[in-house]
Design a protein around this motif. Structure first.
Motif, PDB file in Angstrom:
ATOM      1  N   PHE A  57       0.854  -1.178   0.000  1.00  0.00           N
ATOM      2  CA  PHE A  57       0.000   0.000   0.000  1.00  0.00           C
ATOM      3  C   PHE A  57       0.894   1.234   0.000  1.00  0.00           C
ATOM      4  O   PHE A  57       1.808   1.348   0.809  1.00  0.00           O
ATOM      5  N   GLU A  58       0.609   2.140  -0.927  1.00  0.00           N
ATOM      6  CA  GLU A  58       1.375   3.370  -1.081  1.00  0.00           C
ATOM      7  C   GLU A  58       0.484   4.541  -0.691  1.00  0.00           C
ATOM      8  O   GLU A  58      -0.662   4.623  -1.131  1.00  0.00           O
ATOM      9  N   THR A  59       1.011   5.451   0.135  1.00  0.00           N
ATOM     10  CA  THR A  59       0.252   6.628   0.544  1.00  0.00           C
ATOM     11  C   THR A  59       0.894   7.868  -0.058  1.00  0.00           C
ATOM     12  O   THR A  59       2.070   8.166   0.205  1.00  0.00           O
ATOM     13  N   LEU A  60       0.137   8.581  -0.866  1.00  0.00           N
ATOM     14  CA  LEU A  60       0.625   9.792  -1.526  1.00  0.00           C
ATOM     15  C   LEU A  60       0.584  10.976  -0.561  1.00  0.00           C
ATOM     16  O   LEU A  60      -0.073  10.906   0.481  1.00  0.00           O
ATOM     17  N   PRO A  61       1.273  12.069  -0.870  1.00  0.00           N
ATOM     18  CA  PRO A  61       1.345  13.208   0.062  1.00  0.00           C
ATOM     19  C   PRO A  61       0.005  13.781   0.491  1.00  0.00           C
ATOM     20  O   PRO A  61      -0.105  14.340   1.584  1.00  0.00           O
ATOM     21  N   ASN A  62      -1.020  13.658  -0.340  1.00  0.00           N
ATOM     22  CA  ASN A  62      -2.330  14.199   0.036  1.00  0.00           C
ATOM     23  C   ASN A  62      -3.203  13.185   0.768  1.00  0.00           C
ATOM     24  O   ASN A  62      -4.390  13.424   0.995  1.00  0.00           O
ATOM     25  N   GLY A  63      -2.624  12.016   1.125  1.00  0.00           N
ATOM     26  CA  GLY A  63      -3.347  11.028   1.913  1.00  0.00           C
ATOM     27  C   GLY A  63      -4.017   9.933   1.119  1.00  0.00           C
ATOM     28  O   GLY A  63      -4.568   8.987   1.718  1.00  0.00           O
ATOM     29  N   VAL A  64      -4.002   9.997  -0.203  1.00  0.00           N
ATOM     30  CA  VAL A  64      -4.600   8.926  -1.022  1.00  0.00           C
ATOM     31  C   VAL A  64      -3.762   7.654  -0.846  1.00  0.00           C
ATOM     32  O   VAL A  64      -2.548   7.654  -1.058  1.00  0.00           O
TER      33      VAL A  64
END
Length: 277
Positions: free
Chosen positions: A183-190
């Motif tokens: 699971f990858e979390t992008l800077p905006n929380g996605v």
């Protein structure tokens, strides 16, 4: 009496049928042009978020309208540029709004005009790089968490009959094909899942600086995706201009694992009306 019979006779019935079909086609055309566009997933570049054989409607209202919003008929090689090519050089979008990082976006390939679906990773001005298979955005590594592997059967998939790639090597037909999953979390929380099948050239890249009014896209199936990591000169996607965006994919409507959607025994009932992350 003769006039009344003529109005209710077979000629009148044919006319009414023609009018019904005509208006149904007009309404369907407006629906497809203005609101939503149907899209079949033909490849595995977005596994396991999107599977081969998923059918979805693209929300064309999400980012406003450009020439790319016009309908295309790929089965007879007619693209949006044939209908609205006169507006292709117009950079603004009618009722336009920018996509958000992490959106699953359908767009027209900047060179071939083919429709692609990928995840939006880089916004204008961003610095994007892959190092040892890890994504860096503006020189900061994204957060990743290990998850259960993604397992599928080694067999031809979809109408094209493609064979999946596996991290457990060349397995035989009917065997388990395994991919590492995180699971990858992008800077905006996605937060979304990504797949890995081993070391690949695209696991280490240069720094891509996203130009103004352009975007950087990647597939969730990182080792099996032709995306913005590959330049257009080599058949890749490169940067995608705002005017080439078609819309946002929000939900899978229907899904079939077989070579045809008519093979009802291959329907994936667990994916009907499935919301996309």
């Amino acid at each position: 009496m003769a006039e009344q019979a003529e109005k209710s006779g077979p000629v009148a019935a044919v006319v009414e049928t023609f009018k019904t079909v005509f208006w149904a086609l007009i309404i369907a055309g407006l629906f497809r042009t203005i609101l939503f566009q149907p899209f079949w997933i033909p490849s595995g570049s977005m596994k396991d978020t999107l599977l081969i054989g998923d059918f979805l409607f693209v929300n064309k209202m999400a980012y406003g309208y450009s020439y790319a919003s016009c309908p295309s008929l790929p089965f007879i090689n007619i693209g949006a540029d044939k209908f609205c090519g006169f507006a292709e050089d117009y950079d603004d979008r009618l009722f336009g709004s920018d996509p958000e990082r992490g959106d699953i976006v359908v767009f027209r390939h900047p060179v071939t005009g083919q429709d692609f679906v990928k995840r939006l990773i880089g916004l204008p001005g961003d610095r994007i790089q892959m190092k040892d298979g890890l994504l860096y955005i503006n020189d900061v590594a994204v957060v990743v968490e290990n998850a259960e592997p993604f397992i599928e059967t080694m067999e031809p998939q979809g109408p094209q009959g493609g064979i999946p790639s596996c991290i457990n090597g060349a397995v035989g037909p009917g065997a388990d094909c395994i991919k590492e999953r995180q699971f990858e979390t992008l800077p905006n929380g996605v937060r979304h899942s990504i797949l890995n099948t081993g070391d690949r050239q695209q696991d280490d890249t240069q720094v891509f600086v996203v130009p103004q009014d352009e975007f950087f896209f990647m597939g969730d199936n990182r080792d099996n995706s032709t995306d913005s990591r590959f330049p257009q000169a080599t058949g890749g996607v490169g940067f995608v201009e705002r005017k080439d965006l078609i819309g946002r994919a929000d939900r899978v409507i229907f899904s079939s694992a077989g070579r045809s959607m008519l093979y009802f025994w291959t329907w994936r009932s667990d994916r009907f009306l499935k919301a996309l992350d």
